[in-house]
Write a protein that holds these residues in place. Structure first.
Motif, PDB file in Angstrom:
ATOM      1  N   ILE A  19      33.093  43.004  41.272  1.00  0.00           N
ATOM      2  CA  ILE A  19      33.298  43.810  42.357  1.00  0.00           C
ATOM      3  C   ILE A  19      32.295  45.030  42.239  1.00  0.00           C
ATOM      4  O   ILE A  19      32.036  45.473  41.299  1.00  0.00           O
ATOM      5  CB  ILE A  19      34.643  44.585  41.922  1.00  0.00           C
ATOM      6  N   TYR A  24      30.825  48.642  43.098  1.00  0.00           N
ATOM      7  CA  TYR A  24      31.300  49.824  43.292  1.00  0.00           C
ATOM      8  C   TYR A  24      29.956  50.816  43.581  1.00  0.00           C
ATOM      9  O   TYR A  24      29.961  52.191  43.622  1.00  0.00           O
ATOM     10  CB  TYR A  24      32.297  50.680  42.261  1.00  0.00           C
ATOM     11  N   GLY A  53      32.851  44.858  37.038  1.00  0.00           N
ATOM     12  CA  GLY A  53      33.016  45.879  37.868  1.00  0.00           C
ATOM     13  C   GLY A  53      31.716  46.668  37.706  1.00  0.00           C
ATOM     14  O   GLY A  53      31.394  47.101  36.681  1.00  0.00           O
ATOM     15  N   GLU A  56      38.683  56.644  36.381  1.00  0.00           N
ATOM     16  CA  GLU A  56      38.118  55.719  37.271  1.00  0.00           C
ATOM     17  C   GLU A  56      38.265  54.373  36.401  1.00  0.00           C
ATOM     18  O   GLU A  56      38.518  53.082  37.543  1.00  0.00           O
ATOM     19  CB  GLU A  56      36.463  55.937  37.439  1.00  0.00           C
ATOM     20  N   ARG A 104      41.407  52.913  37.510  1.00  0.00           N
ATOM     21  CA  ARG A 104      41.662  52.269  38.917  1.00  0.00           C
ATOM     22  C   ARG A 104      40.800  50.848  38.942  1.00  0.00           C
ATOM     23  O   ARG A 104      41.497  49.884  39.380  1.00  0.00           O
ATOM     24  CB  ARG A 104      40.763  53.260  39.842  1.00  0.00           C
ATOM     25  N   MET A 105      39.793  50.925  38.204  1.00  0.00           N
ATOM     26  CA  MET A 105      38.930  49.502  37.879  1.00  0.00           C
ATOM     27  C   MET A 105      39.697  48.434  37.511  1.00  0.00           C
ATOM     28  O   MET A 105      40.135  47.225  37.815  1.00  0.00           O
ATOM     29  CB  MET A 105      37.516  49.611  37.352  1.00  0.00           C
ATOM     30  N   GLU A 106      40.692  48.730  36.394  1.00  0.00           N
ATOM     31  CA  GLU A 106      41.698  48.063  35.888  1.00  0.00           C
ATOM     32  C   GLU A 106      42.617  47.664  36.765  1.00  0.00           C
ATOM     33  O   GLU A 106      43.131  46.284  37.025  1.00  0.00           O
ATOM     34  CB  GLU A 106      42.290  48.394  34.591  1.00  0.00           C
ATOM     35  N   ARG A 107      43.275  48.449  37.647  1.00  0.00           N
ATOM     36  CA  ARG A 107      44.141  47.899  38.747  1.00  0.00           C
ATOM     37  C   ARG A 107      43.397  47.150  39.718  1.00  0.00           C
ATOM     38  O   ARG A 107      44.021  46.179  40.079  1.00  0.00           O
ATOM     39  CB  ARG A 107      44.818  49.092  39.217  1.00  0.00           C
ATOM     40  N   ASP A 108      42.195  47.253  39.914  1.00  0.00           N
ATOM     41  CA  ASP A 108      41.541  46.330  41.006  1.00  0.00           C
ATOM     42  C   ASP A 108      41.371  44.812  40.366  1.00  0.00           C
ATOM     43  O   ASP A 108      40.870  43.905  41.080  1.00  0.00           O
ATOM     44  CB  ASP A 108      40.280  46.985  41.133  1.00  0.00           C
ATOM     45  N   GLY A 109      41.537  44.965  39.038  1.00  0.00           N
ATOM     46  CA  GLY A 109      41.311  43.512  38.361  1.00  0.00           C
ATOM     47  C   GLY A 109      39.950  43.403  37.434  1.00  0.00           C
ATOM     48  O   GLY A 109      39.606  42.162  36.962  1.00  0.00           O
ATOM     49  N   CYS A 110      39.422  44.367  37.222  1.00  0.00           N
ATOM     50  CA  CYS A 110      38.080  44.453  36.617  1.00  0.00           C
ATOM     51  C   CYS A 110      38.323  44.350  34.898  1.00  0.00           C
ATOM     52  O   CYS A 110      39.107  45.098  34.559  1.00  0.00           O
ATOM     53  CB  CYS A 110      37.150  45.720  36.855  1.00  0.00           C
TER      54      CYS A 110
END
Length: 258
Positions: A110, A112, A163, A175, A178-184
């Motif tokens: 991903i 960013y 990420g 941050e 958030r990245m962990e929630r995004d799947g990183c």
């Protein structure tokens, strides 16, 4: 020596040129339409396979992630005949299995980052080009690295979502959440636009990530350079072992396999 395979490009730190069995042939300065690469290409031979090493952050290590000339780097490798690139990346661990000194061969990413020159397709174009980037890492090359890690009995993960953040600062704990929630599973600063530029040049690209610290908020202490240096010293031997095991097979890829 006459080479029957394409040279393999390895982008990472200058310490990689100390691979056991590597014969250094010389250095090559390559001019590109996009300016100067981070450093001259170091040409060598490993197990009979021609390789080009490129120090992503320059030699000495002085170019921050957001100022790396990724376009010149990839163009220089491609112009030198490279068709398969291994990006060696120092990363932070988000996934609970991916702590310091662990090696990861990610399967997705991903992006960013922002404001980086991230495409060759701009300026006075004959037509607009959109490349497919569904799978940012060449699966066949990933499988080669995975088999190499297994053969070398190096602790590793054969999956992971990388990420890519802007840097050069490290991330906040929020941050990372958030990245962990995004799947990183991992966080790094150099995975993009390196991967997409390789894809635009129809090169095979694969990431060999070395976790050098827990990401922000994933440990009970702040991140220190001493911690990072210790993880690099501990884990780089595994990176080198995998590269030494796999470089000849990677050289057999002359264009992107499915």
């Amino acid at each position: 020596m006459t080479h029957t395979t394409a040279p393999v490009g390895i982008i990472g730190g200058t310490g990689l040129t100390t691979l056991s069995g590597l014969k250094i042939i010389g250095e090559r300065d390559v001019e590109t339409p996009w300016g100067q690469p981070s450093a001259p290409l170091v040409e060598g031979e490993l197990d009979g396979q021609q390789v080009f090493f490129l120090a992503r952050h320059g030699n000495p290590h002085r170019i921050p992630p957001h100022q790396v000339n990724y376009r010149a780097n990839l163009w220089a490798l491609h112009a030198s005949g490279v068709r398969t690139v291994v990006g060696v990346n120092a990363v932070g661990g988000i996934h609970s299995d991916m702590g310091p000194a662990h090696i990861v061969i990610p399967h997705q990413l991903i992006d960013y980052t922002w404001g980086r020159a991230s495409t060759f397709f701009e300026g006075e174009l004959d037509h607009v080009t959109h490349i497919d980037f569904t799978f940012p890492y060449t699966e066949a090359a990933r499988e080669v690295l995975i088999r190499g890690a297994q053969a070398e009995q190096v602790p590793f993960s054969g999956f992971g979502v990388y990420g890519a953040t802007q840097g050069p600062r490290l991330e906040t704990a929020a941050e990372i959440s958030r990245m962990e929630r995004d799947g990183c599973d991992l966080v790094g600063m150099t995975g993009m636009p390196e991967a997409v530029l390789a894809a635009e040049l129809e090169m095979n690209y694969v990431c060999l990530g070395l976790v050098v610290n827990w990401a922000a908020g994933k440990s009970d202490h702040i991140i220190t350079m001493a911690e990072i240096d210790a993880a690099i010293e501990q884990g780089m031997s595994g990176v080198k072992a995998i590269l030494g095991r796999t470089v000849r097979e990677l050289g057999a890829f002359t264009r992107q396999p499915c």
